[in-house]
Design a protein around this motif. Structure first.
Motif, PDB file in Angstrom:
ATOM      1  N   ARG A  10      10.888  -8.545  -3.584  1.00 23.96           N
ATOM      2  CA  ARG A  10      11.167  -8.578  -2.135  1.00 23.96           C
ATOM      3  C   ARG A  10      11.237  -7.174  -1.564  1.00 23.96           C
ATOM      4  O   ARG A  10      10.722  -6.906  -0.482  1.00 23.96           O
ATOM      5  N   HIS A  11      11.893  -6.276  -2.300  1.00 23.17           N
ATOM      6  CA  HIS A  11      11.972  -4.883  -1.845  1.00 23.17           C
ATOM      7  C   HIS A  11      10.589  -4.233  -1.856  1.00 23.17           C
ATOM      8  O   HIS A  11      10.256  -3.452  -0.947  1.00 23.17           O
ATOM      9  N   ASP A  12       9.796  -4.548  -2.857  1.00 22.17           N
ATOM     10  CA  ASP A  12       8.423  -4.023  -2.905  1.00 22.17           C
ATOM     11  C   ASP A  12       7.620  -4.511  -1.703  1.00 22.17           C
ATOM     12  O   ASP A  12       6.828  -3.758  -1.120  1.00 22.17           O
ATOM     13  N   LEU A  13       7.826  -5.774  -1.313  1.00 24.18           N
ATOM     14  CA  LEU A  13       7.109  -6.328  -0.165  1.00 24.18           C
ATOM     15  C   LEU A  13       7.535  -5.635   1.126  1.00 24.18           C
ATOM     16  O   LEU A  13       6.686  -5.297   1.954  1.00 24.18           O
ATOM     17  N   GLN A  14       8.823  -5.381   1.279  1.00 23.77           N
ATOM     18  CA  GLN A  14       9.289  -4.663   2.468  1.00 23.77           C
ATOM     19  C   GLN A  14       8.693  -3.260   2.516  1.00 23.77           C
ATOM     20  O   GLN A  14       8.273  -2.789   3.581  1.00 23.77           O
ATOM     21  N   ALA A  15       8.644  -2.599   1.377  1.00 21.21           N
ATOM     22  CA  ALA A  15       8.063  -1.256   1.323  1.00 21.21           C
ATOM     23  C   ALA A  15       6.584  -1.299   1.680  1.00 21.21           C
ATOM     24  O   ALA A  15       6.079  -0.419   2.388  1.00 21.21           O
ATOM     25  N   ALA A  16       5.864  -2.325   1.230  1.00 18.95           N
ATOM     26  CA  ALA A  16       4.435  -2.450   1.542  1.00 18.95           C
ATOM     27  C   ALA A  16       4.215  -2.667   3.026  1.00 18.95           C
ATOM     28  O   ALA A  16       3.258  -2.137   3.604  1.00 18.95           O
ATOM     29  N   VAL A  17       5.085  -3.446   3.660  1.00 19.67           N
ATOM     30  CA  VAL A  17       4.974  -3.663   5.111  1.00 19.67           C
ATOM     31  C   VAL A  17       5.143  -2.333   5.845  1.00 19.67           C
ATOM     32  O   VAL A  17       4.388  -2.016   6.772  1.00 19.67           O
ATOM     33  N   ALA A  40       0.449   3.728   7.646  1.00 17.81           N
ATOM     34  CA  ALA A  40      -0.984   3.995   7.493  1.00 17.81           C
ATOM     35  C   ALA A  40      -1.703   3.994   8.839  1.00 17.81           C
ATOM     36  O   ALA A  40      -2.730   4.664   8.992  1.00 17.81           O
ATOM     37  N   GLY A  41      -1.179   3.272   9.819  1.00 21.36           N
ATOM     38  CA  GLY A  41      -1.835   3.198  11.119  1.00 21.36           C
ATOM     39  C   GLY A  41      -1.445   4.296  12.087  1.00 21.36           C
ATOM     40  O   GLY A  41      -1.960   4.358  13.205  1.00 21.36           O
ATOM     41  N   GLY A  65     -14.805   8.655  11.097  1.00 19.17           N
ATOM     42  CA  GLY A  65     -15.392   7.802  10.071  1.00 19.17           C
ATOM     43  C   GLY A  65     -14.536   6.604   9.715  1.00 19.17           C
ATOM     44  O   GLY A  65     -14.689   6.039   8.645  1.00 19.17           O
ATOM     45  N   GLY A  66     -13.611   6.203  10.592  1.00 18.63           N
ATOM     46  CA  GLY A  66     -12.804   5.017  10.346  1.00 18.63           C
ATOM     47  C   GLY A  66     -11.786   5.170   9.232  1.00 18.63           C
ATOM     48  O   GLY A  66     -11.406   4.185   8.598  1.00 18.63           O
ATOM     49  N   LYS A  67     -11.341   6.400   8.989  1.00 14.68           N
ATOM     50  CA  LYS A  67     -10.391   6.627   7.901  1.00 14.68           C
ATOM     51  C   LYS A  67      -9.076   5.872   8.113  1.00 14.68           C
ATOM     52  O   LYS A  67      -8.533   5.294   7.186  1.00 14.68           O
ATOM     53  N   ARG A  68      -8.584   5.905   9.358  1.00 10.45           N
ATOM     54  CA  ARG A  68      -7.310   5.245   9.617  1.00 10.45           C
ATOM     55  C   ARG A  68      -7.423   3.741   9.420  1.00 10.45           C
ATOM     56  O   ARG A  68      -6.560   3.103   8.803  1.00 10.45           O
ATOM     57  N   SER A  69      -8.482   3.134   9.940  1.00 10.01           N
ATOM     58  CA  SER A  69      -8.640   1.679   9.794  1.00 10.01           C
ATOM     59  C   SER A  69      -8.806   1.283   8.328  1.00 10.01           C
ATOM     60  O   SER A  69      -8.306   0.241   7.899  1.00 10.01           O
ATOM     61  N   LYS A  70      -9.451   2.143   7.532  1.00 12.53           N
ATOM     62  CA  LYS A  70      -9.583   1.861   6.097  1.00 12.53           C
ATOM     63  C   LYS A  70      -8.237   1.982   5.393  1.00 12.53           C
ATOM     64  O   LYS A  70      -7.932   1.194   4.488  1.00 12.53           O
ATOM     65  N   ARG A  71      -7.424   2.964   5.809  1.00 16.06           N
ATOM     66  CA  ARG A  71      -6.074   3.089   5.236  1.00 16.06           C
ATOM     67  C   ARG A  71      -5.230   1.861   5.557  1.00 16.06           C
ATOM     68  O   ARG A  71      -4.518   1.344   4.695  1.00 16.06           O
TER      69      ARG A  71
END
Length: 135
Positions: free
Chosen positions: A54-61, A67-68, A107-113
């Motif tokens: 659950r903590h890993d999921l929060q960190a991923a969010v 990233a954006g 080159g769309g770097k942000r959207s790829k991130r």
């Protein structure tokens, strides 16, 4: 008189620590018999692997959010020939420079991130589901 006070204090302490149905620590751990559904709910709620996922999921969010974001601009200010002698003292003959920098990503770097962070989030969500089903 002293024995009465001791008896009253003992009764209060016993009453405070004898809450029926739950342990003395005040947590949700039941005492005695519980139903299978309650046991499974408690296992899902307190399982260390599931809590970690659950903590890993929060960190991923939050990584997806980060990233954006555009890179921060940089501001630099320099002053040369400051605090000289005689006619050059203070800021009278100082050379001041201000510089502003902004990284432009192409080159769309942000959207790829963002896309990569979303895929990582989905993978972690699947892992959380698998760990929950294992219980």
């Amino acid at each position: 008189m002293k024995k009465n006070k001791l008896l009253h204090v003992s009764i209060i302490i016993l009453a405070a620590f004898s809450v029926p149905g739950y342990s003395e620590s005040g947590s949700k751990e039941p005492i005695g018999e519980i139903a299978l559904s309650q046991a499974l709910d408690l296992a899902r709620e307190y399982n260390p692997d599931i809590l970690s996922a659950r903590h890993d999921l929060q960190a991923a969010v939050h990584r997806k959010t980060q990233a954006g974001v555009r890179p921060n601009p940089n501001l630099s200010i320099e002053a040369e020939n400051v605090l000289g002698k005689n006619e050059l003292k203070a800021f009278d003959s100082a050379e001041n420079t201000a510089q502003l920098e902004q990284t432009l990503q192409m080159g769309g770097k942000r959207s790829k991130r963002v896309q990569k962070a979303e895929l990582d989030r989905q993978l972690i969500a699947f892992d959380l589901s698998a760990r929950t089903l294992d219980v």
